[in-house]
Design an enzyme around this catalytic site. Structure first.
Site, PDB file in Angstrom:
ATOM      1  N   ASP A 281      32.349  37.982  39.397  1.00 40.48           N
ATOM      2  CA  ASP A 281      33.651  38.632  39.472  1.00 40.48           C
ATOM      3  C   ASP A 281      34.774  37.690  39.029  1.00 40.48           C
ATOM      4  O   ASP A 281      34.763  36.502  39.361  1.00 40.48           O
ATOM      5  CB  ASP A 281      33.875  39.059  40.933  1.00 40.48           C
ATOM      6  CG  ASP A 281      35.180  39.776  41.127  1.00 40.48           C
ATOM      7  OD1 ASP A 281      35.353  40.841  40.515  1.00 40.48           O
ATOM      8  OD2 ASP A 281      36.030  39.270  41.890  1.00 40.48           O
ATOM      9  N   GLU A 323      32.427  39.200  34.428  1.00 39.87           N
ATOM     10  CA  GLU A 323      33.539  40.156  34.402  1.00 39.87           C
ATOM     11  C   GLU A 323      34.722  39.469  33.736  1.00 39.87           C
ATOM     12  O   GLU A 323      35.480  38.723  34.370  1.00 39.87           O
ATOM     13  CB  GLU A 323      33.924  40.596  35.820  1.00 39.87           C
ATOM     14  CG  GLU A 323      34.855  41.793  35.767  1.00 39.87           C
ATOM     15  CD  GLU A 323      36.098  41.715  36.644  1.00 39.87           C
ATOM     16  OE1 GLU A 323      36.915  42.637  36.574  1.00 39.87           O
ATOM     17  OE2 GLU A 323      36.263  40.723  37.385  1.00 39.87           O
TER      18      GLU A 323
HETATM   19  C1  GLC Z   1      37.682  42.129  39.844  1.00 42.29           C
HETATM   20  C2  GLC Z   1      37.318  43.449  40.469  1.00 42.29           C
HETATM   21  C3  GLC Z   1      38.542  44.055  41.076  1.00 42.29           C
HETATM   22  C4  GLC Z   1      39.125  43.095  42.102  1.00 42.29           C
HETATM   23  C5  GLC Z   1      39.335  41.702  41.506  1.00 42.29           C
HETATM   24  C6  GLC Z   1      39.596  40.671  42.563  1.00 42.29           C
HETATM   25  O1  GLC Z   1      38.563  42.282  38.803  1.00 42.29           O
HETATM   26  O2  GLC Z   1      36.749  44.291  39.520  1.00 42.29           O
HETATM   27  O3  GLC Z   1      38.249  45.295  41.651  1.00 42.29           O
HETATM   28  O4  GLC Z   1      40.353  43.593  42.550  1.00 42.29           O
HETATM   29  O5  GLC Z   1      38.198  41.264  40.805  1.00 42.29           O
HETATM   30  O6  GLC Z   1      38.414  40.257  43.180  1.00 42.29           O
END
Ligand code: GLC
Length: 637
Positions: A281, A323
């Site tokens: 993430d 991500e």
């Molecule tokens: C990523 C997740 C999102 C979250 C962020 C902080 O972008 O997809 O939903 O708010 O991380 O952890």
């Protein structure tokens, strides 16, 4: 008696010997992997941390996690090591969901595996399920214990039982590894709050606003409206702490090797529960330096490379999904190089956003350009393709190209947001803005695929003709998405056309975050219609199923296939070609509400439309409003 006991003894002796052989085999396997990567891992670790004893602690722990890894997972490691392209074929289809929304708890998910199979899905992304404080959870992305499942969802044993059941059915399980920050309720944060230096050094603490104010000069904001600024004043600690996301999500300090080591132990612990795909993430944010934007810094890549190496040694069946919601030139480096790979997979985020731009403008030119860029990348790179996920859609488009058409960024973002809220243009979309920033004029958008395609509006207005159109549009978008190389991922509920859920507004813990509009609970009543072609759900479900079956049975969908776009001489029609080992497929997609002709001219033979099974020519193709074709070239023999 004596004879019998001797026999038992012999048997036990034999079993012990066998186990020893196995163990030596296992040790050898580990040693082989460890030796292959040791020098590079040490080099990278020392470059960041210059700390030999922490490095040897890491190595000892890696071995321990390897030894603890169960036999089934080790077998999977072995198989996937031998066939490292296993995820680059045409047989993976993902689905993401929140466990409670989908099936109440982990046990419920296990019971629903039959439905998942019916959806042809063999990769499930379980949205964050680790311990998180109610009301301060950011959808579970504020983890207070990396080794505990939220009570309402079950236990670690339930997770292990689910992953084992999934593996029996050939389903892969993905989970989030939220490594950039912890919840303020995490033990480390609580101890830091009490002033324990050891734990304060795991975060970014400042006793006055001077340094934070310097950071603010160069660090953009993630949640400008819902959580402005990048620091939070902690009254009881009398310190500021860095909080890039929500104030209750404290950024971890990866300059501290203790943070890296402990987080990697958590990573390996979770991998050993049977997780196949770990979504890292918010990975671009994990390293911070003053006077920089604190995104995508070189040290981030060092860390991701180390994570890749560590998993290659301990659990090589595990894939890393990064991500990286950034512009394309920032995304691609997260694949690393062919010799030194980092992530196995990344989100095709710019293509996703450009798809919706195309929907709003009926102009495929920017999308064609974007697909050309992706098609030119090395085939080793695997993208996760999607129409939407649990997050908002940010309008990260190629504004330089749009500028040449006289389209200006700020005005265009406003147009897109107005369009998808249903206020501008010929729009049938419904949804809401997210983090509308009065300073930059920026805003993102939230809505389910079905709502954005007009299914919500047509249902509300009870307009059957509009509903038919909206369904056709929704299926066409999926068909186009499936034409891209990589792994398609659906958001649960999209397969039956679930629309926006406005009930989040009644929940004080959710009301301020419009992303919950597209995170509604799965409607199992509606899902019962999934085989009934007279219903919206059935039309969508069966329409998508046909696409899924085609994608899995036609080799031309493998990631390695050649992929290109074809000029159609019509601004609303996109045409994509794929070629693999003598097989050729042409996908034609009409992004407009008018019947059109695609002026392509593929005169190399006869084609057959895999959807209608009709024989067709791939030249001057008439295509209905929101229609599409999958034209496969007939083989000569
Ligand atoms: C990523 C997740 C999102 C979250 C962020 C902080 O972008 O997809 O939903 O708010 O991380 O952890």
């Amino acid at each position: 008696m004596a004879k019998e006991s001797r026999m038992v003894e012999n048997k036990m002796e034999k079993a012990k010997k066998q186990k020893e052989v196995m163990i030596t085999g296992e040790e050898e396997i580990y040693q082989r992997r460890f030796e292959k990567y040791h020098d590079e891992l040490r080099w990278l670790y020392m470059e960041l941390y210059q700390n030999g004893s922490m490095f040897s602690e890491l190595c000892d722990k890696m071995k321990q996690f390897y030894l603890e890894r169960n036999r089934e997972l080790k077998d999977l490691d072995f198989q996937r090591e031998a066939c490292s392209d296993w995820y680059k074929q045409n047989d993976l289809l993902g689905m993401m969901f929140y466990i409670d929304n989908f099936a109440k708890n982990l046990k419920g998910v296990e019971e629903k595996l039959g439905y998942i199979e019916q959806c042809s899905v063999n990769y499930i992304h379980l949205m964050p399920f680790l311990e998180t404080p109610e009301g301060r959870s950011d959808g579970g992305y504020a983890v207070s214990d990396f080794r505990k499942v939220q009570e309402k969802l079950g236990t670690m044993e339930d997770l292990e039982s689910l992953t084992a059941a999934c593996h029996k059915k050939g389903i892969n399980v993905c989970m989030d590894f939220v490594m950039n920050h912890t919840s303020e309720d995490h033990e480390w944060a609580q101890r830091a709050r009490k002033g324990e230096g050891e734990y304060m050094s795991r975060y970014f603490f400042f006793d006055n606003s001077y340094i934070p104010s310097l950071y603010e000069k160069t660090v953009p904001q993630v949640f400008p409206t819902t959580a402005p600024g990048n620091f939070t004043w902690i009254e009881d600690a009398k310190h500021f702490v860095m909080t890039t996301f929500y104030p209750y999500q404290w950024d971890l300090n990866y300059k501290n090797p203790r943070v890296f080591n402990e987080m990697l132990y958590n990573f390996l612990y979770l991998a050993n529960r049977g997780i196949d795909i770990i979504r890292i993430d918010a990975v671009p944010y994990i390293w911070k330096e003053l006077n920089t934007p604190c995104r995508n810094l070189p040290q981030v890549h060092t860390i991701v490379r180390m994570m890749r190496i560590i998993s290659e040694i301990v659990c090589p069946s595990v894939l890393l999904l990064g991500e990286v919601v950034m512009e394309p030139e920032k995304v691609v480096p997260y694949f690393g190089t062919v010799e030194k790979p980092e992530c196995h997979m990344l989100y095709n985020v710019t293509t996703m956003a450009t798809t919706w731009h195309t929907v709003a403008t009926r102009d495929v030119r920017l999308l064609k350009k974007q697909l050309d860029i992706v098609n030119a990348l090395p085939k080793e790179y695997v993208f996760l393709n999607y129409l939407r996920c649990h997050d908002d859609i940010g309008w990260g488009l190629d504004y330089q190209t749009l500028k040449m058409e006289g389209i200006e960024e700020r005005a265009h973002k406003k147009y897109l947001n107005d369009y998808f809220q249903g206020y501008a243009g010929e729009s049938n979309s419904r949804g809401e803005l997210y983090n509308s920033d009065p300073v930059t004029g920026d805003a993102r958008f939230c809505g389910t695929t079905a709502s954005m395609c007009g299914i919500e509006k047509a249902g509300f207005e009870q307009n059957d003709a509009a509903m038919e159109k909206a369904i056709r549009f929704d299926i066409m978008l999926h068909a186009y998405m499936f034409m891209q190389s990589g792994i398609p991922v659906l958001y649960s509920g999209d397969e039956i056309g679930q629309v926006n859920d406005y009930t989040y507004k009644e929940n004080p813990n959710k009301a301020a975050d419009s992303r919950y509009i597209h995170r509604g609970a799965m409607n199992w009543e509606l899902a019962k219609n999934s085989s009934d072609l007279k219903t919206v759900e059935g039309k969508l479900f069966l329409g998508l199923k046909q696409l899924e079956e085609i994608r899995k049975s036609e080799k031309v969908f493998v990631s390695y296939a050649d992929t290109w776009t074809i000029e159609t001489w019509d601004a609303s029609i996109l045409c994509i070609g794929r070629y693999w080992e003598g097989e050729k497929l042409i996908g034609i997609f009409n992004f407009s509400e008018t019947d059109k002709t695609a002026w392509i001219n593929e005169t190399d033979g006869e084609y057959i439309d895999l959807i209608s099974k009709r024989e067709m020519k791939a030249s001057g193709v008439d295509i209905p409003a929101y229609g599409f074709y999958y034209l496969k070239k007939k083989s000569v023999d």
